[in-house]
Design an enzyme around this catalytic site. Structure first.
Site, mmCIF file in Angstrom:
data_model
loop_
_atom_site.group_PDB
_atom_site.id
_atom_site.type_symbol
_atom_site.label_atom_id
_atom_site.label_comp_id
_atom_site.label_asym_id
_atom_site.label_seq_id
_atom_site.Cartn_x
_atom_site.Cartn_y
_atom_site.Cartn_z
ATOM 1 N N HIS A 247 0.875 -1.175 0.000
ATOM 2 C CA HIS A 247 0.000 0.000 0.000
ATOM 3 C C HIS A 247 0.908 1.219 0.000
ATOM 4 C CE1 HIS A 247 -3.008 2.994 1.108
ATOM 5 N NE2 HIS A 247 -2.185 3.395 2.058
ATOM 6 N N CYS B 268 -4.645 1.854 -4.706
ATOM 7 C CA CYS B 268 -3.872 2.946 -4.111
ATOM 8 C C CYS B 268 -2.554 3.175 -4.841
ATOM 9 C CB CYS B 268 -3.612 2.640 -2.640
ATOM 10 S SG CYS B 268 -2.709 1.100 -2.361
#
Length: 500
Positions: A38, A109
């Site tokens: 992430h 993301c």
């Protein structure tokens, strides 16, 4: 000539697997994967990222529940002005990076971080991050798991949605929060506790027909968007006249002291959850805040109110915060769109709550419908038998008006007063009006009787059937008109209308 101002740009990289991918990937996938990544872009002193629930969000660097990043990569500097950057983010939030466009493999993301890095600096984030989905899908297990992966999302809690309800950017001052909670189911309250704020009707700031009553220490506050007109048949149109002649009842109690309340909550909630409640204090304490609360804050309220193990005291104190929040139109818009449907759930499970919590929530609902935006939200008839309106009138208004507890029906009278300031659907008018007439048969305090008679008159002005019903059932005017000159005036007007 001075050089343009520039800002450093970094990518914060987090391993969601906390090292497990490195240890187990060879056995499961047949190839070594260093991490499940992430990322967020840190620039202008904040971290920006894209998630499957909140869309584009921001927090302080390292401010999500993931904590500090596993690694940081410098991408260079940008000279793009902050307002231009926010405008670009807004455009992305309305197109490629809407919450509904999130996909764990194809639009996540890391894709957002890559787009942002190139926009700001011309450089990309490391390729091993953007190339991870292709690596996973190239394995037999990855192909087998794809249908399951397609339905997943990652949304690290701790940020504020930058553009709630699609609103364009107004400021870069977006403080962080600290958690994400799923909906907590409402449970029957079994814990005992005292109700916050006492039981007197004088807790409310009540204005109408030239009369005013106010609690010691309470402050009056006019809600944004209040209005309505008392003209027969359509008293929701002329808002200016209505605001002058029939002002709303608004409960304004002293908010519980922040530190003791948060300390009490810390025994029941995690530190991240307590931080969200702290955000609500900051929001209410900031004049014209440039940032908004988001669904995570509503989910925290939902969890506390819906869990009887929290006890009546904590739930009542949180309701005092909620009383002020529902006076803010932006918060009502959040309630309209957040996924847990807090108010609908409260209405649906109202009878399962303790009397103390019910009375606290009656004050919340009274404040909510004190202004037009909140009133429309509560009386929206969309949603079939479980819409707010279908639950509000029979299960809350009627049930509370006919309750044996005087504090309960006194608070319900304030809700009915505000509810009837605006037009409500015709089939609901008779239902509420019948409960008002039945409650008026009791020996009532002056304020309660005044609220009920005022609401009844509004219904009578817009519905001839209510005039007939009041004439048949009676309004106990002989008892109520002795309580005050203002009640005598209302009783005279009501008796004149039933005689026509």
């Amino acid at each position: 000539m001075s050089e343009p101002e520039s800002w450093p740009v970094k990518v914060y990289i987090y391993d969601l697997s906390k090292g497990m991918a490195r240890s187990l990937s060879q056995a499961f996938l047949g190839k070594r994967i260093e991490g499940v990544w992430h990322t967020g872009i840190v620039v202008y002193g904040e971290e920006f990222y894209f998630g499957g629930m909140g869309g584009i969000e921001a927090c302080s660097p390292g401010g999500t529940f993931l904590g500090q990043p596993d690694s940081i990569v410098d991408l260079g500097h940008t000279q793009i002005p902050h307002d231009v950057f926010l405008g670009h983010l807004y455009d992305l939030s309305q197109s490629t990076f809407r919450p509904s466009c999130y996909h764990l493999l194809d639009n996540n993301c890391n894709n957002f971080s890559s787009e942002l890095a190139q926009f700001l600096t011309g450089n990309d984030i490391p390729s091993y991050i953007t190339g991870l989905p292709a690596e996973v899908l190239s394995t037999p297990l990855g192909q087998m798991m794809k249908p399951w992966i397609d339905a997943m999302s990652v949304n690290p809690s701790g940020g504020h949605a930058l553009f709630p309800q699609g609103n364009p950017p107004v400021s870069h001052n977006i403080p962080p929060s600290n958690t994400f909670l799923t909906e907590a189911s409402s449970k029957q309250a079994t814990s005992s506790g005292s109700q916050t704020g006492g039981s007197s009707e004088q807790e409310a700031v009540s204005r109408g027909s030239g009369s005013s009553s106010e609690a010691p220490g309470a402050t009056s506050q006019s809600p944004t968007g209040s209005g309505g007109s008392d003209s027969p048949g359509n008293f929701s149109v002329d808002s200016e006249k209505e605001s002058q002649e029939l002002e709303p009842i608004i409960y304004k109690e002293e908010i519980p002291s922040k530190k003791p309340f948060l300390d009490d909550l810390s025994d029941k909630l995690s530190a991240k959850e307590v931080s969200l409640v702290s955000d609500m204090y900051d929001y209410l304490g900031t004049p014209s805040p440039s940032w908004s609360l988001c669904k995570e804050h509503v989910q925290t309220i939902h969890m506390v109110i819906g869990d009887g193990r929290m006890g009546d005291k904590l739930r009542g104190e949180l309701c005092v915060l909620l009383q002020d929040l529902v006076l803010v139109e932006d918060f009502i818009e959040l309630l309209q769109n957040e996924p847990t449907k807090l108010i609908n759930s409260v209405l649906l499970h109202f009878k399962e709550l303790t009397d103390n919590v019910q009375m606290s929530l009656l004050k919340v609902l009274t404040n909510c419908c004190s202004h037009e935006v909140g009133h429309v939200f509560l009386t929206d008839s969309e949603g079939g038998e479980q819409c707010n309106l279908k639950l509000l009138c029979p299960d809350v208004c009627v049930g509370a008006l006919l309750h044996e507890n005087q504090d309960m029906y006194s608070k319900a009278s304030s809700l009915v007063y505000n509810l009837c300031r605006y037009q409500i659907p015709e089939d609901t008018q008779v239902e509420v009006g019948s409960a008002i007439l039945e409650c008026l048969q009791k020996d009532l305090p002056e304020t309660t009787a005044y609220n009920l008679m005022t609401g009844l008159l509004q219904l009578m002005k817009s519905n001839e059937e209510m005039c007939d019903l009041a004439g048949v059932v009676g309004m106990n005017c002989s008892a109520h008109q002795k309580l005050s000159p203002r009640l005598r005036s209302l009783c005279d007007e009501a008796q004149t209308m039933t005689a026509l």
